[in-house]
Design an enzyme around this catalytic site. Structure first.
Site, PDB file in Angstrom:
ATOM      1  N   HIS A   1       0.833  -1.206   0.000  1.00  0.00           N
ATOM      2  CA  HIS A   1       0.000   0.000   0.000  1.00  0.00           C
ATOM      3  C   HIS A   1       0.868   1.256   0.000  1.00  0.00           C
ATOM      4  O   HIS A   1       0.691   2.146  -0.843  1.00  0.00           O
ATOM      5  CB  HIS A   1      -0.913  -0.011   1.226  1.00  0.00           C
ATOM      6  CG  HIS A   1      -1.738   1.230   1.367  1.00  0.00           C
ATOM      7  ND1 HIS A   1      -3.046   1.304   0.956  1.00  0.00           N
ATOM      8  CD2 HIS A   1      -1.439   2.455   1.874  1.00  0.00           C
ATOM      9  CE1 HIS A   1      -3.516   2.524   1.188  1.00  0.00           C
ATOM     10  NE2 HIS A   1      -2.557   3.235   1.757  1.00  0.00           N
ATOM     11  N   GLU A   2       1.784   1.340   0.950  1.00  0.00           N
ATOM     12  CA  GLU A   2       2.599   2.548   1.052  1.00  0.00           C
ATOM     13  C   GLU A   2       3.510   2.711  -0.159  1.00  0.00           C
ATOM     14  O   GLU A   2       3.760   3.833  -0.606  1.00  0.00           O
ATOM     15  CB  GLU A   2       3.417   2.533   2.350  1.00  0.00           C
ATOM     16  CG  GLU A   2       2.586   2.524   3.618  1.00  0.00           C
ATOM     17  CD  GLU A   2       1.599   3.681   3.707  1.00  0.00           C
ATOM     18  OE1 GLU A   2       1.818   4.720   3.053  1.00  0.00           O
ATOM     19  OE2 GLU A   2       0.596   3.546   4.425  1.00  0.00           O
TER      20      GLU A   2
ATOM     21  N   HIS B   1       1.855   4.550  -2.853  1.00  0.00           N
ATOM     22  CA  HIS B   1       1.971   6.004  -2.725  1.00  0.00           C
ATOM     23  C   HIS B   1       3.319   6.492  -3.259  1.00  0.00           C
ATOM     24  O   HIS B   1       3.400   7.551  -3.888  1.00  0.00           O
ATOM     25  CB  HIS B   1       1.835   6.417  -1.257  1.00  0.00           C
ATOM     26  CG  HIS B   1       0.447   6.324  -0.719  1.00  0.00           C
ATOM     27  ND1 HIS B   1      -0.630   6.958  -1.291  1.00  0.00           N
ATOM     28  CD2 HIS B   1      -0.051   5.674   0.372  1.00  0.00           C
ATOM     29  CE1 HIS B   1      -1.724   6.708  -0.586  1.00  0.00           C
ATOM     30  NE2 HIS B   1      -1.394   5.929   0.426  1.00  0.00           N
TER      31      HIS B   1
ATOM     32  N   HIS C   1       3.069   6.710  -6.923  1.00  0.00           N
ATOM     33  CA  HIS C   1       2.269   7.879  -7.303  1.00  0.00           C
ATOM     34  C   HIS C   1       3.152   9.130  -7.263  1.00  0.00           C
ATOM     35  O   HIS C   1       3.120   9.971  -8.171  1.00  0.00           O
ATOM     36  CB  HIS C   1       1.085   8.014  -6.348  1.00  0.00           C
ATOM     37  CG  HIS C   1      -0.009   8.894  -6.852  1.00  0.00           C
ATOM     38  ND1 HIS C   1      -1.166   9.108  -6.139  1.00  0.00           N
ATOM     39  CD2 HIS C   1      -0.143   9.628  -7.983  1.00  0.00           C
ATOM     40  CE1 HIS C   1      -1.956   9.934  -6.830  1.00  0.00           C
ATOM     41  NE2 HIS C   1      -1.349  10.265  -7.939  1.00  0.00           N
TER      42      HIS C   1
END
EC number: 3.4.24.16
Length: 704
Positions: free
Chosen positions: A497-498, A501, A504
């Site tokens: 998940h991290e 980011h 992104h």
């Protein structure tokens, strides 16, 4: 759980100090005072330094303020008839980049430095710069020149992203109250400064908390030997257990002694209780007062105006509807947990109180997973040594997004355990950015999981591109003698998940720093990273991520199938808890007079069906309330509607490692950063309006 962005442009994603956004524009001819900072903005370079002393942090903070203020002073005196796109809007971008990069070096160390004095100086720098941000964001003279530019320039001749930049600048000026009478503006400014300091202190208190409890080996019953061996021993031959995640969750999930779990849960949810309760009692009314002065009914209405949800009524309908749909599932899960508790109490000779206590929940949810799916997370983690997980994770992201990662030898980092990687486009070899991996807990370190945006990927004055730099900061268990750090499957999911980011942040290619990386709507920012969590539930991906730490043999297909099937375990209670937190957040930001602890206790009983422990105050430990998610915690569930829709309609349908779909995702979702509205990006990707079908199915609900 959380990304953080540390520039003056950004609010925080997960936790950490609240950032007031630096939104004003500056003139090109005013840029000269910052020329000394030009070495920090060279294209294709990571120019960040992590060796500043406390005195250097203090000195550079004052220098940055003086230099930037001089620029604002100059811009504020430009004759209105002389204002142009080139000397106002374009130069704003140049100065913002310089300010962001320098500020990062000053305020990021508070979260990661091993030196308490450096952390303290960094925290004070953050406070000082946040006050300065507020002063500059409320410069009416500069705002007037932006308004004049919008009124007089030919907008059709400006590129779409620059036009968006201009429009957002006007919008933020009005949201700062620059159209209001002088005495009202001064009142808002004063309250904003106080709010900023309170937010920083709230999360500093949590980061610096070093509470620990001491237990005998018997009191740690059923915990694995390797966990107990990793604990610090006291002179009395007992064991010191901290409240950091690598200690807290294993105890809450596996310790068979109810009293030990009760003490841990009580301590965890009374961290910083006294000081942070006082902070909330000041912070919430201040937010409400500012919102009223700006013409909004509540603080929640104020923050939601910029999000995809748009209104508190939309959020309330979403949460209430989902809660009702999940109610039968939650009841069934609670009944099963109670049956497990009753049986264990009879077998172990414990008194059975006929209810699920807060300290029972993780423990019996873990048992549910083991009984229903034969998945033992403690045994399973032996297949997830951190080196293997990291190698597999990097391999998957590289293949999926058309990237290549190279570790930087002898990198300049803030701690010897931190590593640095360079990211390149696989097809062209272009350097897109760099990321740090900071994986293990340390004293004073940020104690959750987050991605920090450190250096924005955007255009520089000469038209070249500054590469983006990000840091992934988590707290996985430390390696011990003869055994590497081993991750539970939920930690593998957090890692994915991290890192979503991080991607992104790195893959966004915008003109303006304001739109770089994860600078999207708060209730859209989790979409890309949540979507990528699906890979840790795919058998082929799990094979790449796993290998037994002793002999390297793979997980059996049977165990992999059981693990994937366990995805729906406890999904009712887990989602209901997210609804509880979302409802508490909404309530506190629509009625600031409410008691936070009482409000949390109310929703725990009404929605989750598990009472909060008397004497605790979970909201005082809830970093999101002071870390940029105020009135917006619902965004985790809201954005999962979109992420599940993207995954099931495209990746699941066309192949989760399909490079064409991966590049489509990179180009349409990641690359625009915040230069487009989240809903526009989503519809471009889906080629239709999003719907809830895939999300409801992921929660074990009937999509119809």
């Amino acid at each position: 759980m959380i990304t953080l962005c540390l520039s003056a442009l950004r609010g925080l994603h997960r936790a950490g100090g609240s950032r007031i956004r630096l939104r004003m524009t500056l003139g090109r001819e005013a840029a000269s005072p910052l020329q000394a900072m030009s070495s920090y903005t060279a294209a294709g370079r990571n120019v960040l330094r992590w060796d500043l002393s406390p005195e250097q942090i203090r000195t550079r903070t004052e220098e940055l303020i003086a230099q930037t203020k001089q620029v604002y002073d100059t811009v504020g005196t430009i004759n209105l008839e002389d204002v142009t796109y080139e000397n106002c809007l374009q130069v704003l971008a140049d100065i913002e980049v310089k300010y962001i990069v320098e500020r990062t070096m000053l305020d990021f160390p508070q979260h990661v430095s091993s030196d308490r004095e450096v952390r303290a100086a960094s925290t004070e720098a953050d406070k000082r710069l946040s006050r300065f941000d507020i002063e500059m964001s409320m410069r009416e003279d500069v705002f007037q020149r932006i308004v004049h530019l919008q009124e007089t320039c030919d907008l059709e001749k400006i590129k779409p992203e620059a036009r968006r930049y201009l429009e957002k600048s006007i919008k933020m000026g009005k949201r700062n109250g620059l159209h209001l009478p002088e005495h009202v503006k001064n009142e808002i400014k004063s309250m904003k400064k106080r709010m900023s300091e309170l937010c920083i202190d709230f999360n500093k208190n949590l980061n610096e908390d070093d509470t620990s409890l001491v237990f005998s080996k018997a009191e740690l019953g059923a915990l694995p030997d390797d966990f107990i061996d990793s604990l610090e021993k006291t002179d009395e031959d007992k064991y010191k257990v901290t409240l950091k995640y690598p200690h807290y969750f294993p105890v809450m999930k596996k310790c068979c002694v109810p009293e030990t779990r009760r003490k841990m849960e009580m301590a965890f949810h009374t961290r910083c209780k006294e000081e942070n309760t006082i902070i909330l009692q000041q912070l919430l009314p201040l937010r409400a007062q500012v919102a009223k002065l700006l013409g909004y009914n509540t603080h929640a209405d104020f923050v939601l105006e910029l999000n995809t949800a748009k209104s508190t009524s939309h959020v309330a309908t979403f949460l209430d509807d989902l809660s009702q749909k999940l109610k039968p599932l939650g009841e069934a899960e609670r009944e099963f947990i109670l049956s497990l508790k009753k049986k264990e109490c009879e077998e172990r000779g414990f008194a059975y109180d006929g209810k699920i206590n807060a300290w029972d929940l993780h423990y019996y949810m873990t048992q549910t997973e083991e009984l229903k799916y034969s998945v033992d997370q403690e045994s399973l983690k032996e297949y997830f040594p951190i080196e293997v997980v990291t190698e597999g994770l990097l391999s998957i992201y590289q293949e999926l997004l058309g990237l290549s990662f190279e570790q930087v030898a002898d990198a300049h980092v803030w701690n010897k355990s931190v590593s640095l990687y360079t990211v390149k486009d696989k097809a062209t070899g272009e350097v897109l950015g760099q990321f740090y991996l900071d994986l293990y807990p340390r004293e004073g370190k940020y104690n959750h999981a987050a991605c920090f945006g450190l250096q924005p990927g955007c255009l520089l004055p000469d038209g070249s591109r500054m590469m983006s730099v990000a840091a992934l900061v988590v707290n996985f268990s430390q390696p011990i003698a003869g055994r590497p750090s081993l991750l539970r499957h939920d930690e593998v999911r957090t890692y994915f998940h991290e890192f979503g980011h991080v991607m992104h942040q790195i893959c966004a290619q915008t003109d303006f720093a304001r739109f770089s990386g994860t600078n999207v709507e708060t209730d859209f920012v989790e979409v890309p990273s949540q979507m990528l969590e699906n890979w840790v539930w795919d058998i082929d991906s799990l094979r790449k991520l796993s290998k037994h730490y002793r002999d390297g043999h793979p997980i059996t297909d049977e165990l992999l199938e059981k693990l994937v099937a366990s995805r729906l375990v406890n999904t009712g209670l887990l989602t209901l808890r997210q609804i509880v937190l979302s409802k508490v957040d909404q309530s506190l930001h629509t009625n600031a007079s409410l008691d936070a602890a009482s409000e949390y206790a109310k929703y725990c009983t009404e929605i989750l069906g598990v009472a909060a422990t008397p004497g605790t105050n979970m909201p005082a430990t809830f970093g999101h309330l002071a870390g940029g998610y105020d009135g917006q915690y619902y965004g985790y569930l809201w954005s999962e509607v979109f992420s599940m829709d993207m995954f099931h309609s495209c990746f699941r349908k066309e192949g989760i490692m399909n490079p064409e779909v991966g590049m489509k995702y990179r180009n349409l979702i990641l690359k625009p950063g915040g230069s487009l509205d989240g809903m526009d990006m989503l519809q471009n990707f889906l080629q239709r309006e999003p719907n809830q079908k895939a999300f409801l199915m992921s929660r074990g609900l009937n999509a119809s």
